[in-house]
Design a protein around this motif. Structure first.
Motif, short mmCIF file in Angstrom:
data_model
loop_
_atom_site.label_atom_id
_atom_site.label_comp_id
_atom_site.label_asym_id
_atom_site.label_seq_id
_atom_site.Cartn_x
_atom_site.Cartn_y
_atom_site.Cartn_z
N LEU A 1 0.85 -1.19 0.00
CA LEU A 1 0.00 0.00 0.00
C LEU A 1 0.89 1.24 0.00
O LEU A 1 1.57 1.53 0.98
N HIS B 1 -2.76 6.15 0.42
CA HIS B 1 -4.05 5.90 1.06
C HIS B 1 -4.46 7.19 1.78
O HIS B 1 -3.58 7.95 2.24
N ARG C 1 -12.40 -2.97 -2.41
CA ARG C 1 -12.37 -2.26 -1.13
C ARG C 1 -12.48 -3.24 0.05
O ARG C 1 -12.11 -2.91 1.17
N LEU D 1 -8.87 -2.44 2.31
CA LEU D 1 -8.71 -1.01 2.03
C LEU D 1 -9.85 -0.18 2.61
O LEU D 1 -9.64 0.92 3.12
N ASP E 1 -12.12 1.82 1.55
CA ASP E 1 -12.36 3.21 1.16
C ASP E 1 -13.66 3.25 0.36
O ASP E 1 -13.80 2.53 -0.63
N ARG F 1 -7.97 7.26 -5.19
CA ARG F 1 -7.86 7.35 -3.74
C ARG F 1 -6.73 6.49 -3.15
O ARG F 1 -6.19 6.81 -2.10
N VAL F 2 -6.43 5.39 -3.83
CA VAL F 2 -5.49 4.42 -3.27
C VAL F 2 -4.46 4.06 -4.34
O VAL F 2 -4.80 3.90 -5.51
N SER G 1 -5.68 13.06 2.11
CA SER G 1 -6.13 13.06 0.72
C SER G 1 -6.02 14.44 0.09
O SER G 1 -5.79 14.55 -1.12
N THR H 1 -3.30 11.15 -4.87
CA THR H 1 -2.69 9.91 -5.34
C THR H 1 -1.69 10.14 -6.46
O THR H 1 -0.73 9.38 -6.61
#
Length: 497
Positions: free
Chosen positions: A5, A8, A31, A47, A49, A107-108, A334, A339
């Motif tokens: 990861l 995040h 997710r 995850l 999210d 987002r990830v 974020s 990202t």
């Protein structure tokens, strides 16, 4: 095969990973699955999210050792190495060895990479990272720390050789004794032998008092000789004598003194080529390499980039008195770290290695605190402001770059500003620019506008000393040299005691 990861919304989760078991039958990625773990094995969960699709990607191994990434019902919010995933994609084993960057829902960010594992982990020794490469370095530190032989650390500039040397000392039976670190490239060629091995008063011009030398200062402990490839032939001969006899002979006729010093040397130079050209003594290399240890470049430990980013980010924010901001980012980063930032960092070649990454994070924090664009700092990598990046959709990552280090393309004005900001100190300026000292010296020589203290003529210094009433700090500022280097030059010319 591992999924690490890398990006995040919660900064504290960066660096978690999962071993993909059963790839032949397919592994779902969404997710809700799979469950990730910290590097010490603690389960942290999926995850989770809400912006990531519930519909899974499917990761499936082929008979040839490749991996097929199938979007299935995951929608359009998936990119692989910055390219939109529109259908099943086969990722070769070669790309997996380098690492493949997956971005989910904006987002990830995840790094899919092959890994060689199975060996017992070693103590961390203060080294940041969990990659196979850094784990191997830790194991070699454990093996070499207690050996009564010199150690030669090889690796590219900025990879962390000095940190490894400190770890070797701290893990050794000599940990409670002196640790003396010397950069041979920074020593004045005319006085290097005296500085290393000592001298008596009056033994040469500028020798106003006797000095023991670095070997005697490190007696009972460890002497770290950085950039050993820059040692002159004369220094090499003296080093060989000390390593063979255990005795130091000061300049000026003083009796030889026995010393008990563990020597650790480091270089980013090709010593084998230097031996062929006659610039390095093969007998010295054989003595120094009682045990050899290689520090891998950052491009070969790509899964450590996000871990190092968090480490440097915390350090810089706390140093700036912004601990609360860092704690807030561990909960939700974020806004500060989109990202795209991590995606670009993972796809960069890092010719300046960990030193360069540290410098980039420092600039990111400056932009963050000034309300600027953090992504713009990272995009400057591709623009060549702080180095050069891979093309937008690379098919291969070189094992070595033939490109100049970041900083070689810095303008004269930027070079001068960086040196002034660091009080004309070479080491600090090199760290800021993300380059080695050798590269900085070469850049200084090319501009012709920045001088070294050891090149300043006696008449100029004598006149300025009288004009400034002996104020060495004022002289250093006017001359554009570090105060310490100026003091050494003045002593050498017998202008000060």
């Amino acid at each position: 095969m591992l999924l690490t990861l890398a990006g995040h919304p919660s900064l504290r989760r960066i660096g978690e990973r999962v071993e993909l078991v059963g790839l032949a039958g397919g592994v779902e990625l969404s997710r809700r699955t799979p469950e990730l773990r910290t590097t010490d094995g603690r389960v942290t969960g999926p995850l989770l999210d809400p912006y990531i699709s519930r519909s899974p990607l499917m990761l499936r191994a082929s008979e040839a050792g490749d991996v097929v990434i199938d979007p299935m019902g995951a929608g359009s919010g998936v990119t692989v190495d910055a390219m939109q995933l529109t259908g099943p994609l086969t990722v070769t084993a070669e790309r997996l060895a380098r690492g493949v960057v997956l971005e989910l829902g904006g987002r990830v960010v995840l790094l899919l990479h092959a890994v060689v594992g199975g060996e017992e982990p070693a103590p961390k020794y203060g080294l940041v990272g969990e990659s196979a490469g850094i784990q191997q370095v830790r194991r070699e530190i454990t093996q070499a720390a207690g050996l009564p032989v010199p150690v030669l650390i090889r690796g590219p500039s900025g990879a962390g050789k000095e940190l490894v040397a400190r770890a070797l000392h701290a893990a050794s039976p000599r940990a409670a004794r002196s640790y003396v670190a010397i950069n041979l490239a920074a020593l004045n060629p005319g006085t290097a032998i005296a500085e290393l091995f000592g001298h008596v008063r009056g033994s040469f011009t500028g020798a106003l008092q006797s000095r023991p030398g670095y070997f005697r200062e490190a007696d009972g402990g460890t002497l770290f000789l950085d950039e050993i490839g820059e040692a002159s032939i004369e220094v090499q001969a003296m080093l060989l004598r000390v390593l063979e006899s255990g005795e130091v002979q000061p300049i000026g006729g003083a009796p030889a003194r026995r010393v008990d010093v563990r020597v650790i040397a480091a270089t980013d130079a090709n010593l084998d080529a230097a031996i062929e050209s006659g610039a390095f003594r093969p007998s010295l290399l054989h003595r120094l390499a009682g045990h050899e240890l290689v520090v891998p470049p950052l491009r070969d430990r790509l899964d450590d980039v996000p871990r190092l980013l968090v480490h440097f980010l915390e350090h810089e924010l706390r140093r700036a008195g912004q601990s609360e901001l860092f704690e807030a980012m561990t909960r939700d980063c974020s806004r500060e770290l989109p990202t795209a930032v991590m995606t670009r960092l993972l796809r960069y070649a890092w010719p300046g290695n960990v030193r360069q990454l540290s410098n980039v994070v420092r600039r990111m924090v400056g932009a963050l605190l000034a309300g600027g664009d953090v992504l713009g700092v990272v995009e400057a990598l591709a623009a060549g402001t702080v180095g050069r990046a891979h093309p937008a959709a690379p098919t291969s990552m070189p094992t070595s770059t033939g490109e100049p280090e970041p900083g070689t393309q810095v303008s004269d004005a930027e070079l001068t500003a960086a040196m002034r900001a660091n009080d004309w100190q070479i080491a600090a300026t090199a760290r800021q620019l993300g380059v080695s000292r050798n590269t900085l010296y070469a850049r200084m020589k090319r501009t012709g506008k920045v001088r070294k203290a050891r090149d300043l003529p006696r008449d100029e210094l004598a006149g300025l000393y009288a004009q400034q009433g002996g104020d060495l700090a004022a002289m250093a500022g006017l001359l554009g040299v570090s105060l310490r280097a100026l003091q050494l030059r003045l002593r050498e010319l017998e202008l000060v005691p």
